[in-house]
Each structure stands twice: as structure tokens, then as C-alpha cells.
Design a protein around this motif. Sequence first.
Motif, PDB file in Angstrom:
ATOM      1  N   ASP A   1      41.566  35.839  46.395  1.00 47.07           N
ATOM      2  CA  ASP A   1      40.683  35.511  45.284  1.00 47.07           C
ATOM      3  C   ASP A   1      39.279  35.260  45.839  1.00 47.07           C
ATOM      4  N   ARG A   2      38.301  36.049  45.404  1.00 46.60           N
ATOM      5  CA  ARG A   2      36.951  35.922  45.953  1.00 46.60           C
ATOM      6  C   ARG A   2      36.281  34.606  45.572  1.00 46.60           C
ATOM      7  N   LEU A   3      36.707  33.983  44.486  1.00 50.45           N
ATOM      8  CA  LEU A   3      36.099  32.723  44.060  1.00 50.45           C
ATOM      9  C   LEU A   3      36.707  31.524  44.789  1.00 50.45           C
ATOM     10  N   SER A   4      38.038  31.462  44.840  1.00 49.71           N
ATOM     11  CA  SER A   4      38.717  30.316  45.451  1.00 49.71           C
ATOM     12  C   SER A   4      38.996  30.522  46.935  1.00 49.71           C
TER      13      SER A   4
ATOM     14  N   LYS B   1      47.073  35.681  47.688  1.00 47.57           N
ATOM     15  CA  LYS B   1      48.228  35.841  46.814  1.00 47.57           C
ATOM     16  C   LYS B   1      48.962  37.120  47.196  1.00 47.57           C
TER      17      LYS B   1
ATOM     18  N   ASP C   1      51.752  32.310  45.601  1.00 50.23           N
ATOM     19  CA  ASP C   1      50.438  31.758  45.929  1.00 50.23           C
ATOM     20  C   ASP C   1      50.387  31.275  47.368  1.00 50.23           C
TER      21      ASP C   1
ATOM     22  N   GLY D   1      38.186  42.349  45.200  1.00 45.91           N
ATOM     23  CA  GLY D   1      38.902  41.308  44.482  1.00 45.91           C
ATOM     24  C   GLY D   1      40.148  41.752  43.764  1.00 45.91           C
ATOM     25  N   SER D   2      40.575  42.990  43.954  1.00 48.12           N
ATOM     26  CA  SER D   2      41.768  43.503  43.276  1.00 48.12           C
ATOM     27  C   SER D   2      42.626  44.317  44.237  1.00 48.12           C
TER      28      SER D   2
ATOM     29  N   ASP E   1      43.915  42.345  39.252  1.00 52.28           N
ATOM     30  CA  ASP E   1      42.856  41.379  39.496  1.00 52.28           C
ATOM     31  C   ASP E   1      43.477  40.092  40.030  1.00 52.28           C
TER      32      ASP E   1
ATOM     33  N   ALA F   1      42.228  37.098  40.700  1.00 47.04           N
ATOM     34  CA  ALA F   1      41.843  35.864  40.016  1.00 47.04           C
ATOM     35  C   ALA F   1      42.462  35.769  38.622  1.00 47.04           C
ATOM     36  N   LYS F   2      42.384  36.849  37.840  1.00 47.25           N
ATOM     37  CA  LYS F   2      42.909  36.836  36.471  1.00 47.25           C
ATOM     38  C   LYS F   2      44.409  37.063  36.403  1.00 47.25           C
ATOM     39  N   GLU F   3      44.994  37.623  37.470  1.00 48.93           N
ATOM     40  CA  GLU F   3      46.413  37.975  37.529  1.00 48.93           C
ATOM     41  C   GLU F   3      46.783  38.918  36.387  1.00 48.93           C
TER      42      GLU F   3
END
Length: 338
Positions: free
Chosen positions: A134-137, A141, A162, A188-189, A207, A209-211
Amino acid sequence: MSSYHASSLPLDLLRNVLSRLPTISLLKLRSVCREWRDVIDDPHFAATHATCDFESPRILPLPGPSRSAERWFEVDDEFLGARASCNGLLCFDDLCDGTIYLLNPLTGEIVSLPSCIDPSRERRHPHRIGIGVDRLSGRYKIVRLSCSVDRTVRPTRARVLDQGSRSWRDIASVPPGLLLGGPVFAAGSIHWEAAGEGGLIRISSFDIAKEEFAWTPRPELRDAHLVDLRGALGLVDRSRQERVDVWAMEEGRQWVKRYSVRLNSPWPVDSHWFLTVLGCGGRKIVLKYLENLLLYDPAADKLECVQRSGDAPAGQASSITVSLLSPAKLWNADKVLP
């Protein structure tokens, strides 16, 4: 003359200096002192360095899953191949019991993660596996797709593990199409090739982040495959006999033709069905044709054979950049093999 002590450097300055060094150099510098080792082994430092490193990929021949370190891999000096990869980590699963293995081939560290299958029901069923961050956190995963058993590879169930977790969880999103080939993590994907109408290739993307799975726009190509172009998503067009075109997805999901590899003598390609692009090594492109490894220099427009039949790695191959990420620290797991 005063003596030099490694600990005399301010910690922020030490991190800044070490972050500019190649991964192979960092591996050697871990033995200088405890302070340097602690900085280099810090998961945040390793993750940041992995995403910024511009070293050439390397090759890792993988005959298949095994519980023995000697049979798992042999590291070459140039490139790496893997089932699924992200930032220098290789992800595999055991076909018998579904155990997931996470490996850093540079350090040799490998850990086992929990299985997500019921061996009595799902053993040896078709499936797909991918790993991404995840590029944000900054958290990793692993996604595993269970597929139908009617000679297709159409996913019917998706589960995620996770970073640091010991249990899998189901997610609602499942890719709608028929998946082809192995995954590529970029932007990110996690991306898979998927069958489209009229033989056109589609791209099914998960994705992190969005799963969620969604279709990614792509050029209208039929004879093509996905590739990692040093962090960017690439698409290789093999439809022409005289050349191979390599496309890259840039910001805004716009595709541009980045390279055209001319397949001229002395290495003519008779059947593009057996031709794949493994990735970019520095400023060069690495291709595999049958059991030969070819290196293309765009600046010189030159194609040369770097590994001939008999010496090339067997099985599927992709590219990956080396890193010092620790699988054990990422997942709070014990080492399986030294």
C-alpha cells in the motif's frame, strides 16, 4: 589526528548517507558496527530504499516449490525470476498444503506464512497469488485467488493476508475475467493479464489500498504480455515479426511506447510465441527466447545473447530489484531456513 568512530555521525545524517548506497554495498556494511546494522535492518529504511533503488534486476531460476533451501533457488549476478514479487521479496505457495513462503533471495531469509486453503477441498485447485504494498500506509498484502476447476482460470474467491497477520480474510471483490499469466506489481496495484473479446488482452488490477479489482485501460493489443519496467507497468507487443514494442503506463494511466527492440541478425526470432521480455536491467532490456537470454541496448540498437540454451534458468521468469527487506520482521515470523 583524531580517530574516527562510526557512532560520531548524527543518526539522520547516517540514514541519509546509507540511503544513497546500492543494496549490495549495504549488505556488506551491515557488519561494520551495531549502529549501522540497526539502521540498515530497520524495516522502514529497507522499505524506502527498496522503492528508490535503481540497481539492475537479477535472475533466479526456480524449478518449483520445495522445502529445501538448496532446491529453492540459485542466485545469478544479473536477474531474478519468481512466482510473485514486490520490492525484492518473492512469494510462493506450496501446492500440497497451501503454505505461503516469503523469501528475500539476497539475504537468503525465508519465512512460512499460514495456509489459506482446506487441503481436503482445495488441494491442487487452480489459483493465483500476488503480493504488493500500500503506497499510503507502506504495509504489504498478499492476495490469493481460488479459481474454478473447469479447465479455466476464472477466480471464484479472493482472500487477503495483511502484513504481520496470521489469518486470512475474505474480500468481496473478485476479478470478473479469465486470468492469464503471472502477476506484476506496479503503481500500487497487482496486475494480471485477462482474456478479452476478439483475442485482445485486458488488464485486471487489484488495488492494494481499496482491495478492489477493476479493469485498467490498455492499448488494443492481441499478442502481448505484462512486465515490470523498474516500478512502472509495462506491456510487451509481440505481434510484429521484425520487432518487439515495449509500452509503459505513465501518470494518468496514459500508455506510451518506450522501446522498440529490433529482432535482427544474428538473433532472429522465428516464433514470437516463445519470446518474453523479463524486464529492464539498468538501461538495457532483457528478453528470453526459448532457452536463450538476450540483452538489448536501446542506445546502441544492439541485441546480444548473454546466456545460451542449456545454461538458462528453467520455468517462468520475471524481474525484480534486490532489497534488504526482512520477511521475518515484516510478518513477525520465525525464520524457516537460514
